[in-house]
Design a protein around this motif. Structure first.
Motif, short mmCIF file in Angstrom:
data_model
loop_
_atom_site.label_atom_id
_atom_site.label_comp_id
_atom_site.label_asym_id
_atom_site.label_seq_id
_atom_site.Cartn_x
_atom_site.Cartn_y
_atom_site.Cartn_z
N PHE A 73 28.49 -87.35 48.03
CA PHE A 73 29.90 -87.14 48.40
C PHE A 73 30.92 -87.13 47.25
O PHE A 73 31.47 -86.31 47.35
N CYS A 74 30.71 -88.19 46.61
CA CYS A 74 31.74 -88.13 45.29
C CYS A 74 31.69 -86.93 44.42
O CYS A 74 32.72 -86.54 43.82
N ALA A 75 30.45 -86.56 44.24
CA ALA A 75 30.09 -85.47 43.33
C ALA A 75 30.70 -84.37 43.79
O ALA A 75 31.42 -83.52 43.12
N MET A 76 30.61 -84.31 45.09
CA MET A 76 31.25 -82.73 45.78
C MET A 76 32.72 -82.88 45.77
O MET A 76 33.39 -81.88 45.78
N ALA A 77 33.33 -84.19 45.88
CA ALA A 77 34.73 -84.41 45.94
C ALA A 77 35.49 -84.41 44.62
O ALA A 77 36.81 -84.04 44.41
N CYS A 78 34.77 -84.63 43.50
CA CYS A 78 35.50 -84.50 42.23
C CYS A 78 35.84 -82.99 41.90
O CYS A 78 35.09 -82.06 41.62
N PRO A 79 37.02 -82.78 41.72
CA PRO A 79 37.51 -81.32 41.27
C PRO A 79 37.22 -80.87 40.08
O PRO A 79 37.31 -79.82 39.61
N TYR A 80 36.70 -81.85 39.00
CA TYR A 80 36.38 -81.57 37.63
C TYR A 80 34.72 -81.65 37.38
O TYR A 80 34.47 -81.23 36.13
N GLY A 81 33.90 -81.63 38.43
CA GLY A 81 32.49 -81.61 38.44
C GLY A 81 31.79 -82.35 37.32
O GLY A 81 30.93 -81.83 36.69
N VAL A 82 32.48 -83.64 37.24
CA VAL A 82 31.78 -84.42 36.30
C VAL A 82 30.81 -85.79 36.59
O VAL A 82 30.62 -86.59 35.91
N ARG A 83 30.47 -85.71 37.89
CA ARG A 83 29.56 -86.91 38.49
C ARG A 83 28.13 -86.05 38.48
O ARG A 83 28.08 -84.88 39.00
N TYR A 84 26.91 -86.81 38.40
CA TYR A 84 25.70 -86.35 38.32
C TYR A 84 24.82 -87.12 39.33
O TYR A 84 24.98 -88.46 39.02
N LEU A 85 23.85 -86.61 39.80
CA LEU A 85 22.62 -87.48 40.47
C LEU A 85 21.72 -87.85 39.40
O LEU A 85 20.99 -86.98 39.03
N ASN A 86 21.60 -89.09 39.17
CA ASN A 86 20.54 -89.40 38.35
C ASN A 86 19.27 -89.42 39.22
O ASN A 86 19.13 -90.16 39.94
N GLU A 87 18.19 -88.31 39.17
CA GLU A 87 17.14 -88.06 39.88
C GLU A 87 16.25 -89.14 39.88
O GLU A 87 15.86 -89.41 40.82
N GLU A 88 15.93 -89.95 38.81
CA GLU A 88 15.15 -90.99 38.66
C GLU A 88 15.62 -92.22 39.44
O GLU A 88 14.92 -92.80 40.14
N GLU A 89 16.86 -92.76 39.17
CA GLU A 89 17.45 -93.79 39.88
C GLU A 89 18.11 -93.60 41.40
O GLU A 89 18.29 -94.33 42.05
N ARG A 90 18.20 -92.28 41.64
CA ARG A 90 18.69 -91.66 42.84
C ARG A 90 20.13 -92.25 43.23
O ARG A 90 20.43 -92.71 44.16
#
Length: 192
Positions: A73-90
């Motif tokens: 949700f935080c990644a979608m809310a960030c207007p700058y697109g600078v959050r990423y899901l770490n696929e390994e750690e989820r």
């Protein structure tokens, strides 16, 4: 960090004509580093259902990985697109402004490692004199990692003079981004 994820990304802005009707090579381009803006009123914190995203007393926005459920949700809310899901750690990750270093009086790595001295770290509430970069200005001095990470130069001693009209922020969507960009002699396009 997994390949393809970036805590800091660099956008190429341009090319733009130096004057009306100009074509290559009479054009200019500039580069805009974009990372977490450590906003004063961050949307990412407001939407986090577990309070994993939070603001520390020093104003930085951090993620407690032990509370993060990877909902993004935080990644979608960030207007700058600078959050990423770490696929390994989820879990979601982003620039922490090297909180583990700055809390001990050191510089964030992006500032400490900037060979062009284009990045500085400070507190706008304390004025431009509080902004420091890596290493002292001495071209014949010690350039070791220890020296660059413990000896600082002041922005006001290094940078050419600038005015308030040269200082820019990324678009404010109600979140009040904290980072500043100094751009002289070109038209700011970072708000688009």
């Amino acid at each position: 960090m997994p390949i393809g994820n970036f805590w800091n990304k660099v956008l190429r802005i341009g090319p733009f004509a130096n004057e009306e009707g100009a074509t290559f090579p009479n054009v200019y381009t500039y580069f805009l580093p974009v990372g977490c803006q450590h906003c004063a009123d961050p949307e990412c914190v407001k939407v986090c259902p577990t309070e994993a995203s939070h603001v520390l007393p020093d104003g930085t926005v951090q993620i407690d990985k032990s509370k993060c459920i990877g909902c993004q949700f935080c990644a979608m809310a960030c207007p700058y697109g600078v959050r990423y899901l770490n696929e390994e750690e989820r879990v979601v990750e982003k620039c922490t402004l090297c909180e583990q270093k700055t809390s001990q009086g050191e510089l964030p790595q992006c500032v400490a490692q900037c060979g062009g001295r284009a990045r500085y770290f400070g507190d706008l509430d304390k004025g431009w004199d509080s902004f420091v970069g890596a290493g002292k200005v001495n071209h014949t001095g010690d350039a070791s990692y220890e020296s660059v990470s413990t000896e600082f130069c002041k922005l006001t001693d290094i940078a050419r003079p600038f005015t308030d009209s040269d200082v820019h922020h990324l678009p404010d969507t109600g979140n009040e981004p904290s980072f500043c960009y100094i751009l002289r002699n070109h038209e700011w396009k970072g708000g688009e």
